[in-house]
Design an enzyme around this catalytic site. Structure first.
Site, PDB file in Angstrom:
ATOM      1  N   HIS A   1       3.470  36.377  24.939  1.00 33.45           N
ATOM      2  CA  HIS A   1       3.071  36.020  26.309  1.00 33.45           C
ATOM      3  C   HIS A   1       4.138  35.129  26.956  1.00 33.45           C
ATOM      4  O   HIS A   1       4.454  35.281  28.136  1.00 33.45           O
ATOM      5  CB  HIS A   1       1.742  35.261  26.294  1.00 33.45           C
ATOM      6  CG  HIS A   1       0.584  36.030  25.740  1.00 33.45           C
ATOM      7  ND1 HIS A   1      -0.075  35.653  24.593  1.00 33.45           N
ATOM      8  CD2 HIS A   1      -0.060  37.146  26.178  1.00 33.45           C
ATOM      9  CE1 HIS A   1      -1.066  36.490  24.345  1.00 33.45           C
ATOM     10  NE2 HIS A   1      -1.082  37.419  25.291  1.00 33.45           N
TER      11      HIS A   1
ATOM     12  N   LYS B   1       4.683  45.889  23.495  1.00 33.37           N
ATOM     13  CA  LYS B   1       3.771  45.875  22.348  1.00 33.37           C
ATOM     14  C   LYS B   1       2.613  46.834  22.607  1.00 33.37           C
ATOM     15  O   LYS B   1       2.196  47.585  21.732  1.00 33.37           O
ATOM     16  CB  LYS B   1       3.265  44.453  22.145  1.00 33.37           C
ATOM     17  CG  LYS B   1       1.939  44.323  21.439  1.00 33.37           C
ATOM     18  CD  LYS B   1       2.155  43.996  19.993  1.00 33.37           C
ATOM     19  CE  LYS B   1       0.881  43.995  19.189  1.00 33.37           C
ATOM     20  NZ  LYS B   1      -0.312  43.543  19.855  1.00 33.37           N
TER      21      LYS B   1
ATOM     22  N   VAL C   1       7.804  40.836  20.919  1.00 38.45           N
ATOM     23  CA  VAL C   1       8.212  39.607  20.230  1.00 38.45           C
ATOM     24  C   VAL C   1       7.521  39.596  18.866  1.00 38.45           C
ATOM     25  O   VAL C   1       6.315  39.855  18.767  1.00 38.45           O
ATOM     26  CB  VAL C   1       7.839  38.355  21.054  1.00 38.45           C
ATOM     27  CG1 VAL C   1       8.184  37.082  20.292  1.00 38.45           C
ATOM     28  CG2 VAL C   1       8.562  38.387  22.400  1.00 38.45           C
TER      29      VAL C   1
ATOM     30  N   ARG D   1      -4.801  38.674  17.939  1.00 39.01           N
ATOM     31  CA  ARG D   1      -5.715  39.092  16.869  1.00 39.01           C
ATOM     32  C   ARG D   1      -5.179  38.782  15.470  1.00 39.01           C
ATOM     33  O   ARG D   1      -5.929  38.918  14.501  1.00 39.01           O
ATOM     34  CB  ARG D   1      -6.030  40.590  16.985  1.00 39.01           C
ATOM     35  CG  ARG D   1      -6.916  40.924  18.184  1.00 39.01           C
ATOM     36  CD  ARG D   1      -7.373  42.374  18.171  1.00 39.01           C
ATOM     37  NE  ARG D   1      -8.431  42.625  19.129  1.00 39.01           N
ATOM     38  CZ  ARG D   1      -8.249  43.188  20.336  1.00 39.01           C
ATOM     39  NH1 ARG D   1      -7.046  43.543  20.730  1.00 39.01           N
ATOM     40  NH2 ARG D   1      -9.278  43.383  21.138  1.00 39.01           N
TER      41      ARG D   1
END
Ligand code: PAJ
Length: 280
Positions: free
Chosen positions: A37, A149, A176, A187
């Protein structure tokens, strides 16, 4: 850094910023922020006058048997990370504000959502595209940043943005990873120490596939057979899907070329992990 929960207040602020001639960069998230993020926030900081982060665990994109209620949350920590990253404004709407009683409008991208995560998570992408469209409208984003991702999510959002003429530039940024290769994910906290070790099989599978291609293998099936064997050797790993697809159409490929992307979803214990990467 301003923190806004109310939807109208968020939209009024965004409209005022636009009237003042300021561009808005937007990073939508479900919170529990990590360095993946953060990379989106850092690029957003470079691209917009105003950097907006939304934190909203979107109920519409979770299936009935999925982890909505247990999805990890830590607002205080997220706000500290956001402040550090130079975010100007955090929007934290409630589910009741996003989906008030009587809510009846859905955005559904056809075709691209039939396969991969769309096949194993019915209704998931309808939830994603609906919320992202709403978030774009409230935040008045000029540019929005997403991670590769979630490769299929990025493709679906690009399609929606084109199809609905949304005036938003979509930027996709690389995955990343942790130092040992595991793709960062909110998660990952679900994993026990033993599962965390076995979860490395996703990035290892990707590396093996890339090596096979470098060594001249062009058959998708040959690569997939090898990877299935590798993943099945991990006692807690169960393949949800493992496919080699064309990066734009997301259709299965027979032979590897520069458009080939390996896409996988693997349960490790009860935790469903995804990873992907180009093969050439
Ligand atoms: P979330 O899973 O919180 O992810 C928010 C954004 O961070 C997505 O664009 C995702 O692709 C990106 N991201 C996650 N892990 C990453 C990693 N390891 N490297 C790079 N980017 C990464 O994706 C969602 O939330 C939701 O579906 C959302 C788009 C917010 C709609 O509800």
């Amino acid at each position: 850094m301003d923190i806004i929960s109310d939807t109208d207040q968020m939209q009024q602020r965004a409209l005022a910023e636009k009237r003042a001639g300021r561009s808005i960069a937007f990073v939508p998230t479900m919170g529990f922020l990590h360095d993946g993020h953060l990379s989106l926030l850092q690029e957003g900081r470079r691209r917009g006058d105003l950097l907006v982060l939304s934190i909203f665990v979107n109920p519409a994109q979770f299936g009935p048997q999925e982890d909505l209620s247990s999805y990890p949350r830590d607002m205080e920590r997220d706000l500290a990370i956001a402040r550090q990253a130079g975010v100007d404004l955090v929007w934290t709407p409630t589910p009741e504000a996003v989906y008030p009683p009587g809510y009846a409008t859905w955005v559904d991208v056809e075709g691209l959502t039939d396969t991969l995560c769309g096949a194993s998570r019915p209704g998931h992408f309808r939830g994603v595209t609906t919320v992202v469209c709403k978030l774009f409208n409230v935040v008045q984003a000029d540019v929005a940043l997403f991670g590769q991702k979630d490769f299929q999510q990025l493709a679906v959002i690009r399609r929606m943005t084109i199809d609905l003429n949304l005036p938003v530039e979509i930027v996709g940024l690389p995955i990343v990873r942790e130092a040992d290769g595991l793709a960062m994910s909110s998660r990952n906290v679900y994993l026990s120490a033993a599962q965390r070790q076995q979860a490395l099989v996703l990035s290892q599978a990707l590396a093996v596939a890339q090596l096979m291609v470098q060594n001249g293998v062009t058959s998708a099936e040959e690569i997939l057979t090898t990877l299935r064997r590798l993943i099945k050797a991990k006692p807690e790993a169960r393949i949800d899907y493992l496919q080699i697809c064309h990066q734009q159409t997301l259709q299965d490929q027979v032979a590897i070329d520069t458009d080939s992307v390996l896409l996988m979803a693997v349960f490790v214990g009860k935790t469903r992990l995804i990873d992907n990467g180009f093969l050439l």
